[in-house]
Design an enzyme around this catalytic site. Structure first.
Site, PDB file in Angstrom:
ATOM      1  N   ARG A  14      40.798  49.215  14.086  1.00 46.62           N
ATOM      2  CA  ARG A  14      39.377  49.471  13.763  1.00 46.62           C
ATOM      3  C   ARG A  14      38.622  50.069  14.972  1.00 46.62           C
ATOM      4  O   ARG A  14      37.451  49.781  15.202  1.00 46.62           O
ATOM      5  CB  ARG A  14      38.660  48.189  13.316  1.00 46.62           C
ATOM      6  CG  ARG A  14      39.231  47.535  12.072  1.00 46.62           C
ATOM      7  CD  ARG A  14      39.019  48.373  10.827  1.00 46.62           C
ATOM      8  NE  ARG A  14      39.333  47.667   9.607  1.00 46.62           N
ATOM      9  CZ  ARG A  14      40.547  47.639   9.039  1.00 46.62           C
ATOM     10  NH1 ARG A  14      41.560  48.295   9.585  1.00 46.62           N
ATOM     11  NH2 ARG A  14      40.741  46.982   7.910  1.00 46.62           N
TER      12      ARG A  14
ATOM     13  N   SER B 140      34.858  44.159   4.949  1.00 47.40           N
ATOM     14  CA  SER B 140      34.945  43.104   5.976  1.00 47.40           C
ATOM     15  C   SER B 140      33.778  43.266   6.940  1.00 47.40           C
ATOM     16  O   SER B 140      33.599  44.343   7.510  1.00 47.40           O
ATOM     17  CB  SER B 140      36.240  43.229   6.776  1.00 47.40           C
ATOM     18  OG  SER B 140      37.350  43.142   5.933  1.00 47.40           O
TER      19      SER B 140
ATOM     20  N   GLU C 183      32.583  44.391  12.436  1.00 47.69           N
ATOM     21  CA  GLU C 183      33.216  45.692  12.177  1.00 47.69           C
ATOM     22  C   GLU C 183      32.139  46.682  11.727  1.00 47.69           C
ATOM     23  O   GLU C 183      32.212  47.882  12.002  1.00 47.69           O
ATOM     24  CB  GLU C 183      34.263  45.524  11.057  1.00 47.69           C
ATOM     25  CG  GLU C 183      34.855  46.848  10.620  1.00 47.69           C
ATOM     26  CD  GLU C 183      35.758  46.763   9.389  1.00 47.69           C
ATOM     27  OE1 GLU C 183      36.721  45.970   9.405  1.00 47.69           O
ATOM     28  OE2 GLU C 183      35.504  47.511   8.429  1.00 47.69           O
TER      29      GLU C 183
END
Ligand code: FAD
Ligand code: EPU
Length: 337
Positions: A164, A238, A333
């Site tokens: 990520r 998420s 995130e």
């Protein structure tokens, strides 16, 4: 170029939060990107680049110019014996591109089915799901420098992809507009079925010999069983990254929590943040119009009318609670604006 003023971004982000852009424009070509950037420079406007808005949390109105990328086009650049090289406009919808690949029998992105957002944003956080990350199919990308207006090509190693992560979230943050991404896709599939319930779902459907289409369908089925559809319930997938712990720290935690899910990586053991959040009692909890999804504790949701500030407040409360209970810091995130 059409620049609108005071535009609500509610329909442009998947959290569905009603904040405004002071100025807003949609660009459909590289020339329009440059034109918009120059206009912003002339007027001393800040610039914010928007794709599908599926990884942003608006906590306030955006001062300056929001440039929404809608550059389209899929071009076959090269066909080799075992792979194809394909260049895709930044504004193409990611899942449409995945479907296009499956139709053409080009393998590599089938496990990344149904990830919302645009192709242009996919390198930003090196999107990943079901055992595959973007970096595995990435060839290169083209980006325009936000103040010099020059076009630059980034090869895979320039992007510094991680879990990520990419250079565009770090050293090059807010410096470039990605205008196209080029992929290398295999003509002969190499299936990744080991992650999650893919194999189980294929078996349930009586699939003996997987195809790109059946794998994609299995991934979609699993995703739809736990992730909320943003068209129905506002969310950004998420909310936090899964934290990676040194092996020794993980082993200590495992003594207290034998069920804790952990996956070995090169950097240590990746722990499922959803599990931590559920264990801390947050799953399905609702405060006013925002809450923690009842089927996936890593997903924060807006039931309608919630504000970015409320989501942010909830996320901080979760971070504090996870730190208190497990001594683990969760990193968002989602990009806060
Ligand atoms: P946006 O949200 O519009 O932008 C994200 C960031 O990238 C912002 O900082 C923006 O300024 C910047 N940006 C966008 N486009 C460009 C561009 N062309 N040039 C420069 N900067 C740009 N992610 C995963 O990795 N795996 C998943 O499985 C996954 N599942 C999800 C499920 C749901 C239900 C949702 C809502 C989200 C999920 N996500 C997942 C997160 C999200 O879909 C991805 O991060 C996606 O790549 C974001 O694309 P976007 O176009 O919506 O980006
Ligand atoms: N879990 C719980 N409770 C929960 C949620 C999860 O115990 O409420 C446990 C599960 O039982 C499982 C583990 O956590 O043992 C992992 O759960 P899951 O397979 O649902 O995946 P995840 O780690 O929560 C990650 C990505 C997703 C991606 C899926 C599939 C991150 C931050 N998230 O989620 O990506 O789709 O794996 O590969 O890495 C996103 O980035 O937005 C996103 C949705």
């Amino acid at each position: 170029m059409n620049i609108q003023e005071n535009v609500s971004l509610k329909a442009y982000t998947t959290f569905g939060i009603d904040h405004k852009a002071e100025f807003f424009t949609i660009v459909q070509s590289v020339d329009e990107v440059v034109e918009a950037l120059k206009k912003a420079e002339e007027n001393h406007w800040k610039v914010f680049i928007l794709g599908g808005g599926s990884n942003v949390l608006l906590t306030k109105d955006i001062q300056g110019l929001v440039i929404k990328l809608e550059i389209k086009g899929i071009t076959l650049i090269k066909e080799e014996e075992d792979q194809v090289i394909v260049e895709v406009g930044a504004g193409e919808v990611w899942h449409d591109f995945v479907c296009f690949c499956i139709k053409n029998n080009w393998a590599g992105v089938e496990n990344l089915s149904l990830i919302p957002g645009t192709v242009g944003a996919s390198p930003m956080q090196n999107i990943g799901a079901y055992g595959v990350e973007l970096k595995e199919v990435f060839h290169s990308l083209t980006a325009i420098h936000r103040t010099e207006y020059s076009s630059t090509r980034f090869e895979a190693e320039d992007c510094k992809f991680g879990y990520r992560e990419s250079v565009f979230k770090n050293e090059c943050k807010d410096q470039y507009v990605i205008t196209s991404v080029t992929f290398k896709l295999r003509k002969t599939p190499h299936y990744h079925l080991e992650y999650g319930a893919i194999q189980e779902v294929l078996q349930q459907h009586g699939v003996v010999q997987p195809t790109l289409e059946t794998v994609s369908k299995a991934v979609i089925e699993i995703r739809e069983s736990k992730l909320p559809n943003p068209k129905i319930l506002g969310n950004a997938g998420s909310f936090f990254k899964n934290p990676t712990l040194p092996t020794s720290e993980f082993e200590k935690l495992k003594l207290h929590y034998p069920q804790i899910p952990g996956y070995p990586t090169e950097e240590g053991i990746k722990v499922a943040a959803g599990w931590l959040i559920e264990q801390a009692g947050w799953k399905g909890r609702r405060t006013g119009q925002v809450g923690v999804h009842e089927k996936q504790a890593l997903v924060l949701v807006n039931y309608g009318g919630g504000t970015g500030a409320e989501i942010k407040q909830l996320s901080v409360a979760i971070q504090n609670s996870i730190f208190e209970k497990f001594g683990i810091s969760l990193t968002p995130e989602v990009n806060f604006i």
